[in-house]
Enzyme design. Structure first.
Site, PDB file in Angstrom:
ATOM      1  N   GLN A 148       1.373   6.992   6.020  1.00  0.00           N
ATOM      2  CA  GLN A 148       2.623   6.627   5.354  1.00  0.00           C
ATOM      3  C   GLN A 148       3.447   7.862   5.036  1.00  0.00           C
ATOM      4  O   GLN A 148       3.037   8.699   4.238  1.00  0.00           O
ATOM      5  CB  GLN A 148       2.309   5.853   4.066  1.00  0.00           C
ATOM      6  CG  GLN A 148       3.509   5.450   3.250  1.00  0.00           C
ATOM      7  CD  GLN A 148       3.111   4.638   2.020  1.00  0.00           C
ATOM      8  OE1 GLN A 148       1.935   4.395   1.774  1.00  0.00           O
ATOM      9  NE2 GLN A 148       4.078   4.209   1.239  1.00  0.00           N
ATOM     10  N   GLY A 149       4.613   8.003   5.648  1.00  0.00           N
ATOM     11  CA  GLY A 149       5.484   9.158   5.453  1.00  0.00           C
ATOM     12  C   GLY A 149       6.582   8.877   4.446  1.00  0.00           C
ATOM     13  O   GLY A 149       7.744   8.704   4.816  1.00  0.00           O
ATOM     14  N   TYR A 150       6.199   8.849   3.172  1.00  0.00           N
ATOM     15  CA  TYR A 150       7.154   8.583   2.092  1.00  0.00           C
ATOM     16  C   TYR A 150       7.384   9.839   1.241  1.00  0.00           C
ATOM     17  O   TYR A 150       8.440  10.444   1.292  1.00  0.00           O
ATOM     18  CB  TYR A 150       6.631   7.452   1.197  1.00  0.00           C
ATOM     19  CG  TYR A 150       6.975   6.048   1.646  1.00  0.00           C
ATOM     20  CD1 TYR A 150       7.341   5.770   2.960  1.00  0.00           C
ATOM     21  CD2 TYR A 150       6.921   4.987   0.752  1.00  0.00           C
ATOM     22  CE1 TYR A 150       7.631   4.478   3.365  1.00  0.00           C
ATOM     23  CE2 TYR A 150       7.218   3.690   1.136  1.00  0.00           C
ATOM     24  CZ  TYR A 150       7.570   3.434   2.444  1.00  0.00           C
ATOM     25  OH  TYR A 150       7.868   2.154   2.825  1.00  0.00           O
ATOM     26  N   SER A 151       6.389  10.224   0.442  1.00  0.00           N
ATOM     27  CA  SER A 151       6.576  11.282  -0.559  1.00  0.00           C
ATOM     28  C   SER A 151       6.903  12.622   0.080  1.00  0.00           C
ATOM     29  O   SER A 151       6.423  12.947   1.171  1.00  0.00           O
ATOM     30  CB  SER A 151       5.314  11.431  -1.409  1.00  0.00           C
ATOM     31  OG  SER A 151       5.070  10.273  -2.164  1.00  0.00           O
TER      32      SER A 151
ATOM     33  N   SER B  17      -1.802  10.366   3.030  1.00  0.00           N
ATOM     34  CA  SER B  17      -3.214   9.991   3.162  1.00  0.00           C
ATOM     35  C   SER B  17      -3.586   9.791   4.625  1.00  0.00           C
ATOM     36  O   SER B  17      -2.900   9.082   5.368  1.00  0.00           O
ATOM     37  CB  SER B  17      -3.499   8.708   2.387  1.00  0.00           C
ATOM     38  OG  SER B  17      -3.194   8.858   1.020  1.00  0.00           O
TER      39      SER B  17
ATOM     40  N   GLU C 142       1.372  -3.431  -1.679  1.00  0.00           N
ATOM     41  CA  GLU C 142       0.281  -2.555  -2.116  1.00  0.00           C
ATOM     42  C   GLU C 142      -0.623  -3.214  -3.152  1.00  0.00           C
ATOM     43  O   GLU C 142      -1.756  -2.817  -3.338  1.00  0.00           O
ATOM     44  CB  GLU C 142       0.853  -1.254  -2.704  1.00  0.00           C
ATOM     45  CG  GLU C 142       1.341  -0.300  -1.652  1.00  0.00           C
ATOM     46  CD  GLU C 142       1.611   1.072  -2.232  1.00  0.00           C
ATOM     47  OE1 GLU C 142       1.049   2.054  -1.704  1.00  0.00           O
ATOM     48  OE2 GLU C 142       2.383   1.179  -3.187  1.00  0.00           O
TER      49      GLU C 142
ATOM     50  N   SER D  76       3.700   7.456 -10.687  1.00  0.00           N
ATOM     51  CA  SER D  76       3.136   7.997 -11.922  1.00  0.00           C
ATOM     52  C   SER D  76       3.313   7.020 -13.076  1.00  0.00           C
ATOM     53  O   SER D  76       4.127   6.088 -13.030  1.00  0.00           O
ATOM     54  CB  SER D  76       3.816   9.327 -12.258  1.00  0.00           C
ATOM     55  OG  SER D  76       5.170   9.097 -12.621  1.00  0.00           O
TER      56      SER D  76
ATOM     57  N   GLU E 168       4.751   7.560 -15.827  1.00  0.00           N
ATOM     58  CA  GLU E 168       6.121   7.636 -16.332  1.00  0.00           C
ATOM     59  C   GLU E 168       7.051   6.727 -15.531  1.00  0.00           C
ATOM     60  O   GLU E 168       7.913   6.027 -16.100  1.00  0.00           O
ATOM     61  CB  GLU E 168       6.621   9.082 -16.268  1.00  0.00           C
ATOM     62  CG  GLU E 168       5.929  10.027 -17.240  1.00  0.00           C
ATOM     63  CD  GLU E 168       4.547  10.469 -16.775  1.00  0.00           C
ATOM     64  OE1 GLU E 168       3.846  11.125 -17.564  1.00  0.00           O
ATOM     65  OE2 GLU E 168       4.160  10.161 -15.631  1.00  0.00           O
TER      66      GLU E 168
END
Length: 380
Positions: free
Chosen positions: A115-118, A150, A234, A359, A361
């Site tokens: 997964q190429g997100y962050s 990951s 998810e 997160s 937050e």
């Protein structure tokens, strides 16, 4: 309320147990295990569609499969990103050509995904991504960096969220692209060594990587909608399977407390009971919200609950071990392999539970804005 307790479901449970007993163990590596699962028809059972090499079963039997899989401590999955995230997204947003091309090799265990997100500076705040995808005659040229990806070192493909509109900001101008990982000189995967000594996560650098035009999902500029749809997949059945694993870890901590004598301490006993009670609460909450999309805050509430619960379990695991928790199962001197036992790994790995997957937050902000209706947080 229990799932999978009708006579038909009990028969299915017996089938699952028998198959797992026959096949778990003796598998050479995780990729081979994915093909074993695919050959048995166990990948994609929750997709809700047939004809792509998978069997389709209802929600209750999906729970049965996930829980029994966790109970026998079957091998960790390397195909879950393709099966649980990309496949449902393609079923919802992909073209027939994309479904026919990508779903069968996921169902058979032959193609693995990441997964190429962050990105650095755009983790939980996903709308801040800067990776660019420039349109070419036959597709897109991708440049940028992803992080905490990951299993990128094992993956054959990556679904990438990138900017296809120059100068766009935040949620606008994003597109969802399917990118082959086998592009030497254009894609560089660098494993990230963690506190546990393992490297499940990676940095991924795209330097002119190519994605074909027909591998754009949902249309150019619609990437944010597709990406948010994927994140909705998810949560669900996998949460209940996760809780089976949590119960096994709690059992290990209780055994350690008894062995060390820490269980005689009334404070420790109270902490153990609290962990048990909260785990039961999480299960009932997961069952209550299973299969429902009406409660926008449910995924965030669940993440807040299990993230801190798991961290507290890791801390408790070290407390009941006492000074022995600081001693490894092997020699930790220079030049020796860095090894951890199960409870040490639990403690160290769980430090990230309140960060990855959004997160704490960010989860609280989602609840504040989408559930409580508080004013939205100002963003640049």
């Amino acid at each position: 309320m229990e799932f999978g307790r009708t006579s038909e479901d009990e028969a299915f449970r017996a089938e699952v147990r028998g198959w797992l007993a026959e096949h778990v163990g003796g598998v050479g590596d995780r990729r081979e295990w994915e093909r074993v699962l695919g050959g048995g028809g166990w990948i994609g059972i929750g997709w809700g569609v047939e004809g792509y090499g998978n069997r389709a079963v209802g929600l209750e039997r999906q729970v049965v499969w996930a829980e029994e899989y966790a109970r026998v401590r079957a091998p960790a999955r390397s195909g879950h990103i393709g099966e649980k995230l990309l496949a449902p997204t393609l079923i919802a947003h992909g073209s027939e050509e994309q479904k026919n091309r990508f779903l069968p090799p996921i169902a058979s265990g032959d193609e693995l995904w990441c997964q190429g997100y962050s990105e650095p500076g755009a983790g939980s705040d996903l709308a801040g991504i800067r990776t660019e995808a420039v349109r070419e005659a036959d597709g897109y040229r991708i440049s940028g960096q992803k992080i905490w990806t990951s299993l990128a070192h094992e993956a054959d493909w990556c679904f990438v969220l990138a900017r296809t509109e120059a100068g766009s900001r935040r949620h606008r101008g994003l597109s969802f692209l399917l990118v082959p990982m086998d592009q030497p000189g254009r894609i560089d995967v660098r494993p990230i060594r963690q506190m546990t000594g393992t490297s499940e996560f990676n940095e991924v650098f795209f330097d002119g990587a190519h994605a074909r035009a027909e591998h754009l999902v949902g249309g150019e500029g619609n990437g944010w909608q597709v990406a948010m749809s994927l994140l909705g997949f998810e949560r669900g059945v996998s949460t209940l399977a996760q809780q089976v694993g949590f119960a096994q870890e709690l059992g290990q901590v209780i055994e350690a407390a008894v062995a060390s004598g820490a269980a005689d301490d009334p404070v420790v006993r109270d902490l153990l009971v609290r962990q048990w009670a909260e785990l039961r609460t999480m299960r009932w909450n997961a069952l209550r919200t299973l299969g429902s999309s009406a409660d926008q805050g449910a995924p965030s509430v669940a993440k807040l609950m299990w993230g801190r619960w798991h961290q507290r379990l890791g801390e408790l695991a070290m407390r009941v071990r006492g000074a022995g928790a600081a001693v490894g199962p092997g020699d930790w001197s220079a030049g020796s392999p860095y090894e951890l036992d199960a409870l040490q790994h639990l403690f160290l790995f769980s430090r990230a539970d309140t960060i990855y997957g959004g997160s704490d937050e960010i989860q609280r902000t989602i609840i504040a804005e989408r559930v409580l209706g508080l004013p939205r947080e100002a963003k640049g």
